[in-house]
Motif scaffolding. Sequence first.
Motif, PDB file in Angstrom:
ATOM      1  N   THR A 168       0.826  -1.210   0.000  1.00 52.97           N
ATOM      2  CA  THR A 168       0.000   0.000   0.000  1.00 52.97           C
ATOM      3  C   THR A 168       0.867   1.270   0.000  1.00 52.97           C
ATOM      4  O   THR A 168       1.821   1.388   0.765  1.00 52.97           O
ATOM      5  CB  THR A 168      -0.983   0.004   1.196  1.00 52.97           C
ATOM      6  N   TYR A 169       0.518   2.182  -0.888  1.00 49.49           N
ATOM      7  CA  TYR A 169       1.277   3.433  -0.986  1.00 49.49           C
ATOM      8  C   TYR A 169       0.307   4.605  -1.011  1.00 49.49           C
ATOM      9  O   TYR A 169      -0.869   4.445  -1.323  1.00 49.49           O
ATOM     10  CB  TYR A 169       2.164   3.449  -2.238  1.00 49.49           C
ATOM     11  N   GLY A 170       0.807   5.786  -0.661  1.00 51.10           N
ATOM     12  CA  GLY A 170      -0.027   6.986  -0.687  1.00 51.10           C
ATOM     13  C   GLY A 170      -0.270   7.374  -2.138  1.00 51.10           C
ATOM     14  O   GLY A 170       0.613   7.932  -2.788  1.00 51.10           O
ATOM     15  N   GLY A 199      10.671  14.081  -6.811  1.00 51.30           N
ATOM     16  CA  GLY A 199      11.822  13.753  -5.973  1.00 51.30           C
ATOM     17  C   GLY A 199      11.630  14.169  -4.526  1.00 51.30           C
ATOM     18  O   GLY A 199      12.566  14.154  -3.735  1.00 51.30           O
ATOM     19  N   LYS A 200      10.388  14.527  -4.175  1.00 47.95           N
ATOM     20  CA  LYS A 200      10.119  14.957  -2.803  1.00 47.95           C
ATOM     21  C   LYS A 200       9.847  13.764  -1.888  1.00 47.95           C
ATOM     22  O   LYS A 200       9.803  13.886  -0.673  1.00 47.95           O
ATOM     23  CB  LYS A 200       8.906  15.891  -2.809  1.00 47.95           C
ATOM     24  N   THR A 201       9.621  12.616  -2.486  1.00 50.31           N
ATOM     25  CA  THR A 201       9.517  11.378  -1.717  1.00 50.31           C
ATOM     26  C   THR A 201      10.151  10.280  -2.560  1.00 50.31           C
ATOM     27  O   THR A 201      10.625  10.534  -3.672  1.00 50.31           O
ATOM     28  CB  THR A 201       8.051  11.048  -1.347  1.00 50.31           C
ATOM     29  N   ASP A 202      10.196   9.061  -2.027  1.00 47.46           N
ATOM     30  CA  ASP A 202      10.707   7.936  -2.810  1.00 47.46           C
ATOM     31  C   ASP A 202       9.860   6.708  -2.512  1.00 47.46           C
ATOM     32  O   ASP A 202       8.935   6.771  -1.695  1.00 47.46           O
ATOM     33  CB  ASP A 202      12.194   7.687  -2.504  1.00 47.46           C
ATOM     34  N   ARG A 203      10.165   5.601  -3.180  1.00 40.74           N
ATOM     35  CA  ARG A 203       9.320   4.414  -3.075  1.00 40.74           C
ATOM     36  C   ARG A 203       9.148   3.960  -1.622  1.00 40.74           C
ATOM     37  O   ARG A 203       8.061   3.538  -1.223  1.00 40.74           O
ATOM     38  CB  ARG A 203       9.917   3.269  -3.908  1.00 40.74           C
ATOM     39  N   GLU A 204      10.228   4.062  -0.864  1.00 44.07           N
ATOM     40  CA  GLU A 204      10.161   3.591   0.519  1.00 44.07           C
ATOM     41  C   GLU A 204       9.340   4.536   1.399  1.00 44.07           C
ATOM     42  O   GLU A 204       8.460   4.122   2.140  1.00 44.07           O
ATOM     43  CB  GLU A 204      11.580   3.462   1.077  1.00 44.07           C
TER      44      GLU A 204
END
Lengths: 144, 423
Positions: B39-41, B51-56
């Motif tokens: 589950t991801y946002g 590039g403000k977040t990443d997969r993890e």
Amino acid sequence: MKRVYVNENRCLGCHLCEYYCAFAATGQSDMSRALKGKKIRPRIHIEEVPNSDITFAVSCRHCVEPLCVKGCISGALTKTDGVISVDRDKCVSCYTCVLSCPYGCLVQSESGVVDKCQLCLQTAEGTPRCVDGCINAAIIYEER
Amino acid sequence: MPHFVIIGNSAAAIGAIEGFRRIDSDSKITLISDEPHHTYGRPLISYLLLGKTDRERMLYRPADFYEKNGVTAKLGARATKIDAAAKTVALDSGETVSYDKLLYGAGSSPFVPPMDGLEDVKRKYTFQTLDSALALGEALTEVGANARVLIIGAGLIGLKCAEGIREKCASITFVDLADRVLPSILDAQASDIIKSACEAEGLAFRLGTSVASFTENTATLATGEKLEFDILVLAVGVRPNTALLKDAGVKVERGVVIDEFSRTSNTDIYAAGDCCEQKDVVTGESRIMAVLPNAYMQGEAAGLNAAGVSVQFDKAFPLNAIGFFGKHVLSAGFYDGEETAIVEGNNYKKFFVRDNKLRGFILIGSKHPEDGEIPAYERAGIITDLIRRGTDLSTVDFKLLTQHPALAAFGQDVRREYLGEEH
């Protein structure tokens, strides 16, 4: 569950709680050195009722049904053991929590990500600095 | 022990798991999702490209979430049929899963209207899922920094996509049939503010028109203008995924119809999230309010009720908090009634009042407010709560709230309750 409660009849409006809150976030040992000349971004703030001498402090209620946590789009806001905290690495600064909190207790940090009261559990003292710093016992940390 | 089966893996599904497990720590939960990912946002896909977040970091819940909650997660498995009489879900693998209670949180899918020559466009993408964002990201890498991007649709999805990819391409042009940007969440004046902020970043707009035809790299507009592009993004809108429930005989209007317990017309089937419609707290009319907080809380209510307690979520209304190129927009509710506008510095605020109740508002402020400037969005939730509670505005200092949201605008009894009691 212990929470921060506010008694507006005892609040002097001195804003000391805001300084203690900002100081707690620095992790330093000397308050004046840590905060002198700096714009503070406290997680508690004093409100004044217009045309009156009433003042009171507002900080996160750590709600039983937290709208900020339920609405968080990234999973940055979580509630563990009754304490709502923010993972600033996960926050993308969308401010859905700012839009959701009925008490206005999510604040914008300098970098833009959300910041909030985490009851100073991460500090050396481990108890809310605003409470310990309040000179008139207007802010209390207790179970009700 | 009942078997709780969930179709979907986003906010509605996670809300359902967390609601269910608050009551029932033993019963079996099975989650079925056609996306092969943890589950991801979902709204974070633009931040991923930016590039403000990443997969993890964009994981909506920690990596051990399913395990800790005793959830059997069938990821990459598509539900193909629901048999409401036999209480089973058929999967594309041929497997059949039996349920006692079912939560349907299948979300929505991009709507791509038929457009002449669209099949000739090789690099065309939608922007709703992690996989669609990754595919777009790969295309941008392939084409390189000279890429010219054409986005059909200047709504939330299109604009957030543009923000995500702005640094990765040479130009972005929008085409939209509407005559302004973000018509679903902004009034005309606010649309102009956001459009100007986008234009200052080099984005171009062709509004009030549409694409008459495509060739591989050219769009010919209804106006006759020809636009060259390397990458096409289709962000016209979304449609709720309702087919499986409709086929199972469950009541579907525009979305799956749910009540305040997130129940559908079938007693053993709940639904939540973007595929649903529910009565909103302001008008009482049933409508789709496809935003994440509603999805989570509808899902949570479904989970709690499926676990055997009676809990309502009857506070749904539209709300959006979103940034675009240095501006931050927070909005909620409905834009009818008497208008009050406050425009000061970087701040734009508009409030809509009807029958002495706040119906809705739009707040725009700078992401980087100037020294001494209080951004319009600060403490906005205090105002949102007026909509949520249907507060009689004669009981509060509404003028103060429009200037600076504060609990000082409420009476002493309310302040005592807010700050002196557990919530």
